[in-house]
Design a protein around this motif. Structure first.
Motif, PDB file in Angstrom:
ATOM      1  N   ARG A   1       3.113 -10.093  -3.674  1.00  0.00           N
ATOM      2  CA  ARG A   1       2.971  -8.845  -4.428  1.00  0.00           C
ATOM      3  C   ARG A   1       2.371  -9.089  -5.806  1.00  0.00           C
TER       4      ARG A   1
ATOM      5  N   MET B   1      -7.012   0.814  -2.629  1.00  0.00           N
ATOM      6  CA  MET B   1      -6.152   1.490  -1.646  1.00  0.00           C
ATOM      7  C   MET B   1      -5.414   0.480  -0.776  1.00  0.00           C
ATOM      8  N   ALA B   2      -6.137  -0.581  -0.365  1.00  0.00           N
ATOM      9  CA  ALA B   2      -5.479  -1.609   0.457  1.00  0.00           C
ATOM     10  C   ALA B   2      -4.384  -2.318  -0.328  1.00  0.00           C
ATOM     11  N   ASP B   3      -4.638  -2.555  -1.628  1.00  0.00           N
ATOM     12  CA  ASP B   3      -3.607  -3.195  -2.454  1.00  0.00           C
ATOM     13  C   ASP B   3      -2.378  -2.302  -2.598  1.00  0.00           C
ATOM     14  N   ARG B   4      -2.623  -0.995  -2.765  1.00  0.00           N
ATOM     15  CA  ARG B   4      -1.483  -0.080  -2.856  1.00  0.00           C
ATOM     16  C   ARG B   4      -0.692  -0.071  -1.547  1.00  0.00           C
ATOM     17  N   ASP B   5      -1.413  -0.038  -0.439  1.00  0.00           N
ATOM     18  CA  ASP B   5      -0.711  -0.077   0.855  1.00  0.00           C
ATOM     19  C   ASP B   5       0.051  -1.387   1.028  1.00  0.00           C
ATOM     20  N   ALA B   6      -0.575  -2.504   0.581  1.00  0.00           N
ATOM     21  CA  ALA B   6       0.097  -3.805   0.703  1.00  0.00           C
ATOM     22  C   ALA B   6       1.348  -3.860  -0.165  1.00  0.00           C
TER      23      ALA B   6
ATOM     24  N   VAL C   1       3.192  -1.310  -1.074  1.00  0.00           N
ATOM     25  CA  VAL C   1       4.214  -0.485  -0.423  1.00  0.00           C
ATOM     26  C   VAL C   1       4.848  -1.238   0.743  1.00  0.00           C
ATOM     27  N   ARG C   2       3.993  -1.900   1.542  1.00  0.00           N
ATOM     28  CA  ARG C   2       4.525  -2.665   2.678  1.00  0.00           C
ATOM     29  C   ARG C   2       5.418  -3.808   2.195  1.00  0.00           C
TER      30      ARG C   2
END
Length: 511
Positions: A224, A431-436, A438-439
């Motif tokens: 993260r 966007m991918a970093d935000r999704d990552a 969150v995951r």
């Protein structure tokens, strides 16, 4: 016999599955007989024969150590026994009265030191022994005294004291044998259960079960923390590389095209020059398509490196051809001057060629005609040659200007696509970093919940281990009755190595 408390029984059932059966077998056992064991070469067989004679003590021997009322251990007087041998006899020492026999004192002068050392090692290694006495003897002297009828020699051998001791212990076995084995079985099973409880508590407090979860949590936290910066830096690096490579490849392609066109212009005829602009335009469009394809492949590689799905390419902008137009040329005063100069040069060259004919009067008319015709032809040739040279020069200039315009347009289009792609890729990476993130947060929450559950379980398990240890200790208190020698296995029994020792008379050496 003292019964087992309910809580102690429950603890033994959980931590030592065979404990209750073993304790029950010990409770109902009826010890009888003497079990003979010892070290190799210590004279066990000879001692057994002496003790089995009808005229002597007539001891009954048994092959089962667990069912024996007395255990006799025979060692050699040449050297003290080691801890390894004592460990083999620990079960017998902790559950059954033991007669420890040191044989062959008639052969070894230092037998007193050996007897003392054997007593010390037994007391040190088995502090919970039930009852153990050490007897230095000589089976050889006993046999010789018996055969010769020498009562003094037989008494000096020490075997009589061993027989007396065996008789006393066998009489006690009727009342105390089962109780001692029962107490020893309880103590052994409690010790095994205690060891299991302590081992389990150490595993729990050592964090062995939570080590993978903590490693996973550290991995997620590191992922993260590094998820944003690394991908943005990688995006900037790959985009810059794609920009440099695509612009360099396009410039090299157009430069090679310019060199080819100039070579073609230098050797082209008038008819070939008419088709050259179309060829240049088609070659420029081919260079544009190759540059666009190379940039598309480079952007796909960037998406692959970033782990992003392929993005849609604007086909209308990519397929729009570059229009370089047609070469335009207006005839000027230099063309008219060139015609006049060519005609004048042609006439002059014609007259120069036919000047020898002027010497013949009859060829005067022919001289004029030939001069005019030849001058006209030469003037036409020079004019067309000069026009071809001018067309080539004009076409070279047009080609250079057109390719420069094409290069500028291709570079502008490539840079525009790169900027659009960089913006789109940056948005996709964000966007991918935000999704990552969150995951990762969801995974961290699951790991933390599991760690809390394990911590609660560990606390409960440690509390249960403490309760079980307390129950075992409380249950053992019942076995500390008035007869401590028979029931309190925690207190070691004092060994008496001098008990049963031969008289102080000199030991008769064997011949």
């Amino acid at each position: 016999m003292t019964p087992l408390p309910e809580d102690m029984t429950s603890v033994l059932r959980r931590w030592n599955s065979t404990a209750l059966d073993e304790i029950e077998r010990a409770r109902v056992s009826r010890p009888a007989g003497v079990h003979l064991t010892g070290t190799a070469g210590s004279g066990k067989s000879a001692l057994r024969r002496e003790l089995s004679l009808p005229g002597g003590a007539a001891v009954e021997f048994t092959d089962s150590m667990a069912d024996a009322a007395v255990v006799m251990i025979v060692v050699d007087a040449s050297a003290p026994v080691g801890r390894v041998e004592i460990e083999q006899w620990r079960a017998a020492l902790e559950s059954t009265p033991v007669v420890f026999v040191v044989n062959k004192i008639d052969v070894h002068r230092q037998w007193r030191e050996v007897v003392s050392a054997d007593s010390d090692v037994v007391a040190e290694c088995v502090p919970r022994s039930v009852e153990c006495t050490v007897h230095p003897i000589s089976v050889r002297l006993a046999r010789t005294g018996r055969e010769s009828g020498d009562a003094g020699m037989y008494a000096e051998s020490g075997l009589g004291a061993v027989e007396d001791r065996l008789g006393a212990l066998l009489l006690q076995a009727t009342a105390l044998g089962s109780r001692r084995k029962y107490a020893a079985a309880v103590q052994g099973c409690v010790s095994a259960a205690r060891a299991s409880i302590v081992a389990r508590a150490r595993d729990v407090t050592g964090g062995v079960d939570t080590a993978p979860l903590r490693a996973r949590r550290a991995e997620l936290v590191g992922e993260r923390d590094n998820s944003g910066g690394d991908r943005r830096a990688l995006l900037h690096n790959r985009i810059q590389r794609a920009r440099v490579e695509s612009l360099h490849a396009a410039a090299e392609d157009l430069r090679a095209l310019g060199v080819e066109v100039r070579k073609t212009v230098d050797g082209a005829r008038r008819a070939e020059l008419k088709h050259l602009p179309a060829h240049v335009a088609e070659s420029a469009r081919g260079a544009q398509r190759r540059a666009e394809s190379a940039l598309t492949a480079g952007l796909r590689a960037v998406e692959t490196d970033l782990g992003l799905p392929p993005m849609q390419v604007d086909s209308s902008a990519a397929d729009a051809p570059v229009d370089i137009g047609e070469p335009s040329r207006r005839r000027g005063i230099e063309d008219a001057v060139m015609v006049v100069v060519g005609a004048s040069a042609g006439v002059g060259l014609g007259r120069l060629v036919v000047s020898p004919m002027a010497l013949v009067p009859a060829w005067a008319v022919a001289n004029t005609v030939v001069t005019l015709v030849l001058g006209g032809v030469l003037a036409w040739w020079i004019t067309r040659s000069r026009a071809l040279v001018a067309d080539r020069a004009h076409l070279r200039g047009w080609t250079q200007e057109s390719l420069a315009r094409v290069k500028s347009a291709v570079e502008q289009r490539l840079l525009s696509r790169i900027l659009d792609a960089e913006s789109a890729l940056a948005s996709a990476v964000a966007m991918a970093d935000r999704d990552a993130v969150v995951r990762i947060d969801v995974a961290l929450a699951e790991v933390d919940a599991e760690l809390r559950r394990l911590a609660d379980h560990r606390s409960a398990l440690l509390s249960a281990c403490d309760r079980d240890l307390t129950a075992l200790d409380r249950g053992l208190e019942r076995f500390r009755g008035p007869d401590r020698s028979a029931f309190d296995l925690r207190d070691p029994v004092q060994l008496s190595p001098t008990r049963g020792e031969p008289s102080a008379l000199p030991v008769r050496r064997s011949q």
